[in-house]
Design an enzyme around this catalytic site. Structure first.
Site, PDB file in Angstrom:
ATOM      1  N   CYS A  73      -1.906   5.910  -4.336  1.00 48.69           N
ATOM      2  CA  CYS A  73      -1.532   4.916  -3.543  1.00 48.69           C
ATOM      3  C   CYS A  73      -1.446   5.104  -2.083  1.00 48.69           C
ATOM      4  O   CYS A  73      -1.375   4.520  -1.018  1.00 48.69           O
ATOM      5  CB  CYS A  73      -0.524   4.135  -4.066  1.00 48.69           C
ATOM      6  SG  CYS A  73      -0.821   3.452  -5.627  1.00 48.69           S
ATOM      7  N   HIS A 102      -3.485  -4.691  -1.975  1.00 46.87           N
ATOM      8  CA  HIS A 102      -3.576  -3.197  -2.098  1.00 46.87           C
ATOM      9  C   HIS A 102      -4.468  -2.654  -2.754  1.00 46.87           C
ATOM     10  O   HIS A 102      -4.605  -2.104  -3.528  1.00 46.87           O
ATOM     11  CB  HIS A 102      -2.144  -3.020  -2.934  1.00 46.87           C
ATOM     12  CG  HIS A 102      -1.860  -1.701  -3.331  1.00 46.87           C
ATOM     13  ND1 HIS A 102      -2.079  -0.606  -2.554  1.00 46.87           N
ATOM     14  CD2 HIS A 102      -1.124  -0.990  -4.467  1.00 46.87           C
ATOM     15  CE1 HIS A 102      -1.747   0.479  -2.889  1.00 46.87           C
ATOM     16  NE2 HIS A 102      -1.109   0.306  -4.112  1.00 46.87           N
ATOM     17  N   CYS A 152       4.936   3.834  -2.804  1.00 51.31           N
ATOM     18  CA  CYS A 152       5.234   4.499  -4.001  1.00 51.31           C
ATOM     19  C   CYS A 152       3.846   5.052  -4.381  1.00 51.31           C
ATOM     20  O   CYS A 152       2.710   4.417  -3.837  1.00 51.31           O
ATOM     21  CB  CYS A 152       5.957   3.602  -5.008  1.00 51.31           C
ATOM     22  SG  CYS A 152       5.092   2.144  -5.693  1.00 51.31           S
ATOM     23  N   GLY A 201       1.463   6.192  -7.918  1.00 52.40           N
ATOM     24  CA  GLY A 201       1.357   6.736  -9.218  1.00 52.40           C
ATOM     25  C   GLY A 201       1.687   7.796  -9.889  1.00 52.40           C
ATOM     26  O   GLY A 201       1.256   8.760  -9.284  1.00 52.40           O
TER      27      GLY A 201
END
Length: 485
Positions: free
Chosen positions: A161, A416, A448, A450
């Site tokens: 991300c 996103h 954040c 993954g």
């Protein structure tokens, strides 16, 4: 100022460890001590390099944050653009290849600045879901579609991300190291085309390592873990989602995204007839202006029975692209290019994969510290709203002023697109900082990641910074003189 007797001075100020002068020194050491003290009191002394205020021991910490000087080798951003963000599989880009989203923003950062594209040292594009070789090929194709010559290299980067932000950081690092002077960082993702799924067999060794196994947890499950562990309620998550939609809707209505969005000419294919219709996509299409708390409360939990993570309080699955043009300040100055922002720091951190959403709570303080600042110095935040649970938790644990966070909405409303988000958030942050002017000097982008990570970067607003407009209030006076009243 008369030179004092150094022996008397030493006795009164033993902490300075002053040694009495030897014969022939002409009390030079005493003069040095006096000069050091005077230096801290002068406007041009070490407490205010070049008119920029800096904290120091002798200033008794009255000024709490470091102020940067401008240098020709600063890495600056002179252009930052994004496409609209559209709902995957049913939005404006459902029939648009990734390269056709990326090419317009690459072209925009070049044409808006008038640089010779042959001068670009490298292009780094963040992307997550597509097979690496295929996406690298598509991005190279996009550079040709954008009119960038064959002599300019390109590569992709995948830090999940944060890939778009990592791409920008990689280009900034290369420029700082002297590898080249001009580069593009960005991101692209087609979540319509590329599914979020683990491809291939799972290594059976994960049964012997819980954290390795947790790397395979669905992201929504990690959201439920955060909510349960840190007691983030369903209502808090839904309220955060509502605010996101309301702010994004207001920003769209007021035209606050117009300086960062590049309209894209593309097509929409009718799934029943196959008929192609040419369209121009110019607005984010996932925002719900009429969302209500009641509507959000009706949605069912998706990942856990009796859970709190829903489609409404999670980030949207989205298509889109973004690009940022970076160069040395000296190069920008010579060409008369307005500076949108200055790249000040970047940090990536690791956290427990089972609660990967807490990443910004660790990464933001680390990036701010690396920049020599305090959280109180940050005027604006773009914190990715992967899930309402982790967004609420991070804002709470850092005690962020929510009037400074995602002021134009976030991923729960805008979307996103994994590899794009870092570059999109950078564009949004820098254009909003420009709009706010002298009252907005430092901004942070964070998300954040993954498998259990977080990333954050600090940016300083660019051109026309008022060096004296950012002094912070003094909460406690620590006088240098006992005679002060």
């Amino acid at each position: 100022m008369p030179v004092r007797n150094p022996q008397t001075f030493q006795k009164e100020n033993s902490a300075l460890s002053f040694s009495p002068p030897t014969a022939g020194s002409d009390w030079r050491q005493a003069e040095i001590v006096d000069e050091v003290i005077l230096g801290h009191l002068r406007p041009e002394g070490p407490g205010a390099h070049g008119g920029r205020v800096e904290g120091s021991v002798c200033m008794a910490k009255e000024v709490q944050s470091r102020r940067f000087e401008d240098h020709d080798d600063d890495v600056v951003i002179v252009a930052a653009y994004r496409t609209p963000l559209c709902k995957a599989k049913r939005g404006g880009f459902k029939d648009t290849p990734a390269e056709d989203m990326l090419a317009p923003v690459l072209r925009a950062v070049v044409e808006s600045t008038g640089i010779n594209p042959a001068e670009i040292g490298d292009i780094v594009i963040g992307s997550v879901l597509a097979p690496g070789a295929q996406r690298a090929t598509e991005c190279r194709m996009a550079s040709f579609f954008a009119g960038i010559p064959e002599t300019v290299p390109l590569r992709t980067v995948n830090r999940q991300c944060s890939s778009g932000l990592q791409a920008i950081a990689d280009v900034a690092a290369a420029i700082k190291s002297g590898y080249y002077e001009i580069g593009i960082g960005g991101g692209v993702e087609s979540m319509t085309k590329d599914a979020m799924a683990f491809d291939g067999d799972v290594n059976p060794k994960i049964q012997t390592c819980q954290q390795a196994a947790d790397c395979l947890l669905p992201m929504g499950v990690t959201s439920e873990n955060v909510a349960a562990r840190f007691k983030v309620t369903r209502e808090e998550q839904d309220k955060a989602a509502l605010v996101s939609h309301q702010r994004a809707a207001a920003a769209t209505a007021e035209g606050r995204f117009k300086d960062e969005i590049i309209p894209v000419q593309t097509k929409i294919v009718d799934p029943k007839t196959g008929e192609e219709k040419p369209v121009v996509i110019s607005v984010d299409d996932g925002i719900r202006p009429n969302a209500t708390l009641g509507d959000l409360a009706k949605l069912k939990a998706v990942f856990k029975k009796d859970g709190s993570t829903t489609a409404g309080n999670s980030s949207q699955v989205t298509d889109g692209a973004a690009a940022v043009l970076l160069m040395k300040r000296g190069i920008a100055a010579k060409r008369g290019l307005p500076i949108l922002g200055v790249f000040r720091s970047f940090v990536a951190v690791g956290v427990d994969p089972a609660i990967m959403g807490v990443g910004p709570a660790v990464a933001i303080p680390a990036a701010v510290k690396q920049a020599g600042l305090e959280l109180s110095d940050i005027d604006l935040y773009e914190v990715n709203e992967a899930f309402g649970s982790q967004f609420v938790y991070c804002a709470k644990v850092l005690d962020l002023d929510m009037e400074k966070v995602n002021v134009n909405g976030g991923a729960m409303a805008i979307g996103h697109p994994l590899g794009t988000t870092g570059a999109r958030a950078t564009a949004t942050l820098l254009h909003e900082m420009k709009r706010r002017g002298k009252d907005c000097r430092y901004g942070v982008v964070s998300m954040c990641i993954g498998t259990g990570m977080g990333a954050a970067a600090v940016f300083e607003r660019g051109s026309s910074v008022d060096q004296y407009a950012y002094a912070r209030p003094i909460s406690q006076h620590n006088y240098l003189s006992r005679d002060a009243k």
